[in-house]
Design an enzyme around this catalytic site. Structure first.
Site, short mmCIF file in Angstrom:
data_model
loop_
_atom_site.label_atom_id
_atom_site.label_comp_id
_atom_site.label_asym_id
_atom_site.label_seq_id
_atom_site.Cartn_x
_atom_site.Cartn_y
_atom_site.Cartn_z
N LEU A 50 0.81 -1.22 0.00
CA LEU A 50 0.00 0.00 0.00
C LEU A 50 0.85 1.27 0.00
CD1 LEU A 50 -2.70 -1.11 2.61
CD2 LEU A 50 -2.79 -1.28 0.10
N GLY A 95 -1.81 6.55 -2.22
CA GLY A 95 -2.94 6.48 -3.17
C GLY A 95 -4.01 5.52 -2.65
N HIS A 96 -3.57 4.33 -2.25
CA HIS A 96 -4.53 3.37 -1.69
C HIS A 96 -5.22 3.96 -0.44
CE1 HIS A 96 -1.51 0.41 -3.51
NE2 HIS A 96 -2.63 0.10 -4.13
N GLN A 146 -4.66 -11.78 -13.67
CA GLN A 146 -4.56 -10.54 -14.45
C GLN A 146 -3.13 -10.26 -14.91
OE1 GLN A 146 -6.13 -8.07 -11.14
NE2 GLN A 146 -4.56 -6.59 -11.72
N GLN A 170 -9.45 0.59 -16.27
CA GLN A 170 -10.01 -0.37 -15.31
C GLN A 170 -11.31 0.18 -14.72
OE1 GLN A 170 -7.62 -2.72 -12.40
NE2 GLN A 170 -8.19 -1.10 -10.99
N MET A 223 1.65 7.72 -7.80
CA MET A 223 2.07 6.63 -6.90
C MET A 223 1.63 5.30 -7.47
SD MET A 223 1.62 7.99 -3.08
CE MET A 223 2.51 9.43 -2.55
N SER A 224 2.51 4.31 -7.34
CA SER A 224 2.21 2.97 -7.83
C SER A 224 3.09 2.00 -7.07
CB SER A 224 2.53 2.88 -9.33
OG SER A 224 2.64 1.53 -9.73
#
Ligand code: AMP
Length: 284
Positions: A33, A36-37, A61, A153, A184-185
């Site tokens: 996390l 962003g989350h 996925q 998505q 953010m990722s």
């Protein structure tokens, strides 16, 4: 915060909460996390009386050449990050429980899933809609909260909820960025220092496109070309795609005369990053 690992226990709890008329707000994630989350969790807290967060790195996925094995995982760290937020349930199932031997039914939007990210990630969105559909049947959310960073998505999940009559609302939250603008990722940890610097090209180029639109350039193809050119100036970046689309249908847009999204996917070394901006020419 209660941690639930088994799908049937999650479903039992959700059904009992529904019987007691609690509104459930749900944030599905793949964990590792970041802020962003957490912004989605805060939004979920406002929407429902009970907040459920799921952490599941969904094998279906990821393509065979993709980063399923390497994807960062740290449940203890994630649980710690959620502790101070008002999260009631952390649902963290095992892949073998969600996709047991013999699993063979999927949910797919073949046309929307083949566009944009789907071109370089065949089967990705089938994996996403199938797992999200399953999670919705385990959590029975009144609201599910997603991030705009994954624009395609969001569009595909909204369409699924509409097409398959899921009795719930999809809520989309703005992209949270690092102080220098990088979205953010969880995958940003893959970037080496040079790639991390080069990654700024995504947001910078998208901002430039916003400026062009602000200055009156509404021609979709010209904007797309300008975006590809801007990304091309960064030697470490390899463009996957740049596209201006109708925000409601994901169709390429000839003229930005309605709500649009400028979508970008770029490879930096072995890491593929996505970002986008929304355009609203009528300012609604
Ligand atoms: P992931 O764990 O990457 O599958 O993402 C889980 C949810 O968090 C998805 O709805 C994402 O769109 C959302 N998300 C990921 N990155 C961000 C971000 N930088 N800002 C806001 N939401 C995000």
């Amino acid at each position: 915060m209660e941690i639930i690992r088994r799908p049937h226990l999650m479903q039992q709890m959700a059904l009992s909460l529904k019987r007691d008329k609690f509104k459930i707000a749900f944030v599905p994630t793949m964990g590792y996390l970041h802020s962003g989350h957490l912004s989605l969790v805060r939004r979920a807290n406002q929407l429902g009386q009970v907040t459920v967060v799921s952490i599941f790195v969904n094998p279906t996925q990821f393509g065979p050449e993709e980063d399923y094995e390497e994807y960062p995982r740290d449940l203890a760290r994630d649980a710690e990050m959620l502790k101070d937020l008002d999260v009631d349930v952390l649902f963290a199932p095992d892949a073998t429980d969600l996709f047991p031997e013999g699993f063979s039914t999927t949910i797919e939007n073949p046309s929307w899933g083949a566009l944009l990210c789907g071109r370089s990630r065949p089967g990705h969105f089938r994996g996403v809609t199938t797992v999200v559909g399953k999670l919705f049947h385990l959590v029975f959310p009144d609201f599910a909260v997603f991030g705009q960073k994954d624009f395609q998505q969001c569009a595909i999940i909204k369409r699924m909820v509409l097409d398959l009559n899921f009795p719930m609302e999809i809520v989309v939250c703005p992209t949270v960025r690092e102080s220098d603008g990088l979205a953010m990722s969880s995958r940003n940890v893959y970037l080496n220092p040079d790639e991390r610097k080069a990654a700024l090209v995504l947001h910078r180029s998208l901002q430039h496109i916003e400026t062009l639109v602000g200055n009156g350039e509404h021609h979709g193809e010209k904007l797309t070309q300008a975006l590809a050119e801007l990304v091309g100036r960064e030697p470490l970046a390899r463009l996957d795609y740049a596209q201006v689309v109708d925000a409601a249908t994901l169709e390429p847009l000839e003229k930005v005369d309605r709500k649009a999204a400028v979508l970008l996917a770029v490879h930096l070394g072995k890491t593929r990053l996505i970002d986008n901006v929304l355009l609203d020419p009528k300012g609604e």
